[in-house]
Scaffold this active site. Structure first.
Site, PDB file in Angstrom:
ATOM      1  N   PHE A 184       0.692  -1.558  -0.290  1.00  6.20           N
ATOM      2  CA  PHE A 184      -0.113   0.269   0.193  1.00  6.20           C
ATOM      3  C   PHE A 184       1.219   1.160  -0.461  1.00  6.20           C
ATOM      4  O   PHE A 184       0.172   2.400  -0.014  1.00  6.20           O
ATOM      5  CB  PHE A 184      -1.273   0.135   1.392  1.00  6.20           C
ATOM      6  CG  PHE A 184      -0.780   0.695   2.630  1.00  6.20           C
ATOM      7  CD1 PHE A 184      -0.234   1.966   3.201  1.00  6.20           C
ATOM      8  CD2 PHE A 184       0.290  -0.188   3.323  1.00  6.20           C
ATOM      9  CE1 PHE A 184       0.231   2.176   4.205  1.00  6.20           C
ATOM     10  CE2 PHE A 184       0.639  -0.471   4.904  1.00  6.20           C
ATOM     11  CZ  PHE A 184       0.796   1.009   4.872  1.00  6.20           C
ATOM     12  N   GLU A 211      -5.073  -3.533  -2.363  1.00  6.22           N
ATOM     13  CA  GLU A 211      -6.389  -3.490  -2.582  1.00  6.22           C
ATOM     14  C   GLU A 211      -6.795  -1.759  -1.790  1.00  6.22           C
ATOM     15  O   GLU A 211      -7.530  -1.703  -1.305  1.00  6.22           O
ATOM     16  CB  GLU A 211      -7.165  -4.757  -1.646  1.00  6.22           C
ATOM     17  CG  GLU A 211      -7.150  -4.913   0.244  1.00  6.22           C
ATOM     18  CD  GLU A 211      -5.679  -5.766  -0.101  1.00  6.22           C
ATOM     19  OE1 GLU A 211      -4.953  -5.463  -1.058  1.00  6.22           O
ATOM     20  OE2 GLU A 211      -5.578  -6.606   1.341  1.00  6.22           O
ATOM     21  N   SER A 261       4.871  -7.463   3.437  1.00  5.06           N
ATOM     22  CA  SER A 261       5.672  -7.671   4.781  1.00  5.06           C
ATOM     23  C   SER A 261       6.377  -8.725   4.603  1.00  5.06           C
ATOM     24  O   SER A 261       6.053  -9.540   3.642  1.00  5.06           O
ATOM     25  CB  SER A 261       4.768  -7.872   5.625  1.00  5.06           C
ATOM     26  OG  SER A 261       3.514  -8.577   5.314  1.00  5.06           O
ATOM     27  N   CYS A 316       9.665   1.626   3.498  1.00  4.08           N
ATOM     28  CA  CYS A 316      10.445   0.811   4.038  1.00  4.08           C
ATOM     29  C   CYS A 316      12.043   0.997   3.606  1.00  4.08           C
ATOM     30  O   CYS A 316      13.019   0.614   4.290  1.00  4.08           O
ATOM     31  CB  CYS A 316      10.591  -0.895   2.670  1.00  4.08           C
ATOM     32  SG  CYS A 316      11.530  -0.063   1.263  1.00  4.08           S
ATOM     33  N   GLU A 417       8.736  -4.437  12.743  1.00  8.69           N
ATOM     34  CA  GLU A 417       8.521  -3.626  12.696  1.00  8.69           C
ATOM     35  C   GLU A 417       7.791  -2.641  12.635  1.00  8.69           C
ATOM     36  O   GLU A 417       6.332  -3.079  12.936  1.00  8.69           O
ATOM     37  CB  GLU A 417       8.414  -3.928  10.759  1.00  8.69           C
ATOM     38  CG  GLU A 417       8.041  -3.121   9.287  1.00  8.69           C
ATOM     39  CD  GLU A 417       8.181  -3.103   8.345  1.00  8.69           C
ATOM     40  OE1 GLU A 417       7.375  -4.043   8.494  1.00  8.69           O
ATOM     41  OE2 GLU A 417       8.380  -2.283   7.047  1.00  8.69           O
TER      42      GLU A 417
HETATM   43  P1  NAD Z   1       1.019  -6.572   2.630  1.00  9.24           P
HETATM   44  O1  NAD Z   1       2.013  -7.842   2.842  1.00  9.24           O
HETATM   45  O2  NAD Z   1       0.297  -6.820   4.125  1.00  9.24           O
HETATM   46  O3  NAD Z   1       0.465  -6.969   1.177  1.00  9.24           O
HETATM   47  C1  NAD Z   1       1.489  -6.518   0.352  1.00  9.24           C
HETATM   48  C2  NAD Z   1       0.474  -7.375  -0.687  1.00  9.24           C
HETATM   49  O4  NAD Z   1       0.463  -8.524  -0.653  1.00  9.24           O
HETATM   50  C3  NAD Z   1      -0.724  -6.622  -1.317  1.00  9.24           C
HETATM   51  O5  NAD Z   1      -0.873  -7.121  -2.250  1.00  9.24           O
HETATM   52  C4  NAD Z   1      -1.919  -7.457  -0.041  1.00  9.24           C
HETATM   53  O6  NAD Z   1      -3.003  -8.069  -0.849  1.00  9.24           O
HETATM   54  C5  NAD Z   1      -1.564  -9.082  -0.226  1.00  9.24           C
HETATM   55  N1  NAD Z   1      -1.268  -9.747   0.641  1.00  9.24           N
HETATM   56  C6  NAD Z   1      -1.653  -9.122   1.802  1.00  9.24           C
HETATM   57  N2  NAD Z   1      -1.538 -10.185   2.782  1.00  9.24           N
HETATM   58  C7  NAD Z   1      -1.355 -11.396   1.920  1.00  9.24           C
HETATM   59  C8  NAD Z   1      -1.422 -12.823   2.846  1.00  9.24           C
HETATM   60  N3  NAD Z   1      -1.825 -12.937   3.382  1.00  9.24           N
HETATM   61  N4  NAD Z   1      -1.571 -13.680   1.684  1.00  9.24           N
HETATM   62  C9  NAD Z   1      -1.455 -13.320   0.017  1.00  9.24           C
HETATM   63  N5  NAD Z   1      -1.333 -12.019   0.315  1.00  9.24           N
HETATM   64  C10 NAD Z   1      -1.680 -10.971   1.492  1.00  9.24           C
HETATM   65  O7  NAD Z   1       1.888  -4.948   3.017  1.00  9.24           O
HETATM   66  P2  NAD Z   1       1.563  -3.898   2.892  1.00  9.24           P
HETATM   67  O8  NAD Z   1       1.126  -3.815   4.900  1.00  9.24           O
HETATM   68  O9  NAD Z   1       0.434  -3.608   2.241  1.00  9.24           O
HETATM   69  O10 NAD Z   1       2.895  -3.067   3.273  1.00  9.24           O
HETATM   70  C11 NAD Z   1       3.863  -2.746   3.580  1.00  9.24           C
HETATM   71  C12 NAD Z   1       5.668  -3.558   4.099  1.00  9.24           C
HETATM   72  O11 NAD Z   1       5.367  -3.850   2.841  1.00  9.24           O
HETATM   73  C13 NAD Z   1       5.830  -3.157   5.146  1.00  9.24           C
HETATM   74  O12 NAD Z   1       6.055  -4.529   5.639  1.00  9.24           O
HETATM   75  C14 NAD Z   1       7.255  -2.783   4.694  1.00  9.24           C
HETATM   76  O13 NAD Z   1       8.030  -2.781   4.734  1.00  9.24           O
HETATM   77  C15 NAD Z   1       6.698  -3.851   2.958  1.00  9.24           C
HETATM   78  N6  NAD Z   1       7.766  -2.558   2.362  1.00  9.24           N
HETATM   79  C16 NAD Z   1       8.663  -3.293   1.302  1.00  9.24           C
HETATM   80  C17 NAD Z   1       9.435  -3.287   0.426  1.00  9.24           C
HETATM   81  C18 NAD Z   1      10.766  -3.258  -0.085  1.00  9.24           C
HETATM   82  O14 NAD Z   1      10.896  -2.818  -0.504  1.00  9.24           O
HETATM   83  N7  NAD Z   1      11.663  -4.264   0.554  1.00  9.24           N
HETATM   84  C19 NAD Z   1       9.365  -2.109  -0.373  1.00  9.24           C
HETATM   85  C20 NAD Z   1       8.036  -1.131  -0.335  1.00  9.24           C
HETATM   86  C21 NAD Z   1       7.358  -1.693   1.333  1.00  9.24           C
END
Ligand code: NAD
Length: 517
Positions: A184, A211, A261, A316, A417
């Site tokens: 997101f 989403e 994540s 991140c 985090e």
């Molecule tokens: P998230 O893991 O909740 O969601 C990421 C994606 O995975 C979304 O498209 C979501 O729909 C999907 N998703 C969520 N739960 C899922 C599940 N149980 N099974 C399968 N798919 C699932 O992450 P977020 O809250 O949207 O974003 C924040 C996280 O992203 C933080 O941990 C941040 O550090 C990380 N991030 C990392 C980088 C990097 O370069 N390493 C860059 C941006 C964000």
């Protein structure tokens, strides 16, 4: 706000789901739309209703108003997209690279034309300030520009006479259909880390955006369409876990680029291994900034504050733990609190605001929970942002900046985090002790050191694992022509996002060995 009583796992973190009917609802509020649209997928060159029967809500975090309804798609909608992308692949692959990048040049120009429009959409659905949104759109454009260089970037190598009269050449060839699953926090930029490179290499593509923030991608897909990218080459499917599983299980998908994540990143990587897909999976972060007593304290405090609280800490690359060495501790603590007090919290669209709300009210509760935890664990709450109220926007998901001092490495707030506007300050006796603390942490996305000593800077770079390293830099963010991605529990895979790694990831290297009689 209707919330399903049995919130399914696919709702993601705190995302409300509702099986609302498809008809358009009316709405009043400060966000302009009086009719809330139900989003469509973009498949095979046209917008189409999803087959999904469950819908999520896209809310403006600045006011808690409903912006749109998003279909929570599953395997059926993913399959439609894969079929369209598969049909488009042979002709797109046969299009010479120099012609494939022409619509990307057009896309780049459309991004410039609608720059502020895209930035505003990001702020509306995500909450970050307009300046922060603009910076992220600039990074998206950088990636499109780099991908426009594919005719040079994807060249192979060759050697005459590997044996007498025999020549050897490597060709880079696209692999088919790829998908990106994105988080997101950067609604426009992160999908653009992948899509331009993948399609410029001759693959076809599916984006599954978060989403919680699908509107920026809807706008970008309108521009992809306007840029003349042939039908089926790029596709957009909305949803959460079920859409992700639809991607991971689909035999027609060659590879997946994931950002999110760490637990989900690891799950995606594992499933891709089991189903034989290429995978680059970027996970979560807990980034340390080490401050040596010889650092320029003014700059270290100012830059660390911007790094930690920019985008409300939902970044991140945010430095979320300041590890001050020896005499740097007291001075940094004082200066960090002074700097953080200057932050203006509010609606990201309002002039003068330097920190917007967090993404959802559920996420705010989670961050507040971490603050409670820190207090319980005995850290000192030197700046308490919990009570922040925005008189103009009483329903927004706001909180002020918070700073903990006297943090120790074993505390939950130092280990996990938080992904919100909370900075932890820790003391280390020596450089070596500080390095050991960074090395012990299971995540390793980014890290920074502030020092005027080349020796400390070099030793830090040599010893610690985080792969994006800042020397007197607060946000060590690689540009589009360098690889982006971390180490340890922050990254699963071999090839990172963008840069030359991207070309490696999205192509196979075919070796042709030739002899003529
Ligand atoms: P998230 O893991 O909740 O969601 C990421 C994606 O995975 C979304 O498209 C979501 O729909 C999907 N998703 C969520 N739960 C899922 C599940 N149980 N099974 C399968 N798919 C699932 O992450 P977020 O809250 O949207 O974003 C924040 C996280 O992203 C933080 O941990 C941040 O550090 C990380 N991030 C990392 C980088 C990097 O370069 N390493 C860059 C941006 C964000």
């Amino acid at each position: 706000m209707p919330v399903s009583p049995d919130l399914p796992e696919c709702a993601g973190k705190g995302f409300p789901m509702s099986a609302v009917p498809r008809e358009q609802a009316t709405l009043s509020g400060p966000d302009a739309p009086t009719t809330v649209r139900t989003l469509q997928n973009f498949i095979g060159g046209r917008w189409q209703d999803a087959t999904a029967t469950q819908f999520g809500e896209v809310r403006n975090p600045a006011h808690d108003t409903l912006l749109a309804r998003v279909p929570m798609c599953g395997a059926a909608d993913v399959d439609r997209a894969v079929q369209a992308a598969t049909r488009a692949f042979p002709a797109w692959r046969a299009t010479p690279p120099v012609n494939r990048v022409r619509p990307l040049f057009a896309l780049r120009n459309l991004f410039e034309k609608y720059f502020d429009d895209i930035a505003r959409t990001i702020t509306l659905e995500h909450g970050k300030t307009l300046d922060e949104s603009r910076s992220s759109v600039r990074r998206a454009v950088d990636n499109i520009e780099v991908a426009c260089g594919i005719p040079s970037l994807m060249q192979g190598r060759s050697l005459e006479d590997i044996a007498t009269g025999i020549d050897c050449t490597t060709f880079r060839q696209p692999l088919g259909v790829f998908a990106a699953i994105t988080p997101f926090n950067f609604p426009a930029m992160v999908p653009m880390w992948f899509l331009p490179h993948a399609i410029a290499c001759g693959n076809t593509f599916i984006v599954k955006p978060s989403e919680r923030v699908p509107l920026s991608q809807v706008r970008i897909f309108e521009l992809l369409h306007e840029a003349g990218i042939p039908e089926g080459v790029v596709n957009l499917v909305h949803g959460g876990k079920e859409a992700v599983d639809g991607i991971l299980e689909h035999p027609g998908i060659a590879g997946v680029s994931f950002v999110g994540s760490s637990p989900v990143a690891h799950y995606v990587y594992k499933r891709c291994g089991e189903t034989g897909k290429r995978c680059q999976s970027l996970g979560g972060a807990k980034n340390f900034v080490l401050v040596m007593p010889d650092a320029n304290m003014d700059r270290a405090a100012q830059v660390s504050t911007e790094s930690c609280f920019g985008c409300a800490g939902e970044r991140c690359l945010a430095n979320s733990v300041v590890l001050a060495v020896g005499s740097a501790y007291d001075e940094m603590t004082r200066r960090l609190v002074e700097e953080a007090k200057k932050i203006q919290v509010g609606d990201g669209l309002a002039p003068g605001v330097t920190m917007g709300p967090v993404i959802t009210s559920q996420h705010r509760e989670k961050v507040l929970g971490y603050i409670e935890q820190g207090v319980k664990e005995g850290a000192t709450l030197a700046l308490d942002g919990r009570g922040y109220q925005d008189a103009k926007n009483p329903n927004g998901y706001y909180m002020g900046p918070s700073i903990f001092t006297d943090v120790t490495p074993d505390m939950v707030i130092a280990k996990e985090e938080i992904f919100g506007p909370v900075l932890c300050v820790m003391k280390a006796g020596t450089f070596e002790e500080a390095v050991a603390i960074v090395k012990r942490h299971e995540l390793g996305n980014a890290s920074s050191i502030f020092t005027s000593s080349g020796k400390y800077a070099r030793d830090y770079r040599w010893h610690v694992e985080p792969s994006m390293l800042g020397i007197n830099i607060g946000v060590a963010s690689p540009m589009a022509f360098f690889p982006f991605g971390g180490a340890k529990g922050s990254f699963f895979g071999d090839l990172k996002a963008h840069g030359q790694d991207s070309i490696e990831f999205y192509t196979d290297k075919k070796v042709s060995i030739t002899r003529w009689f």
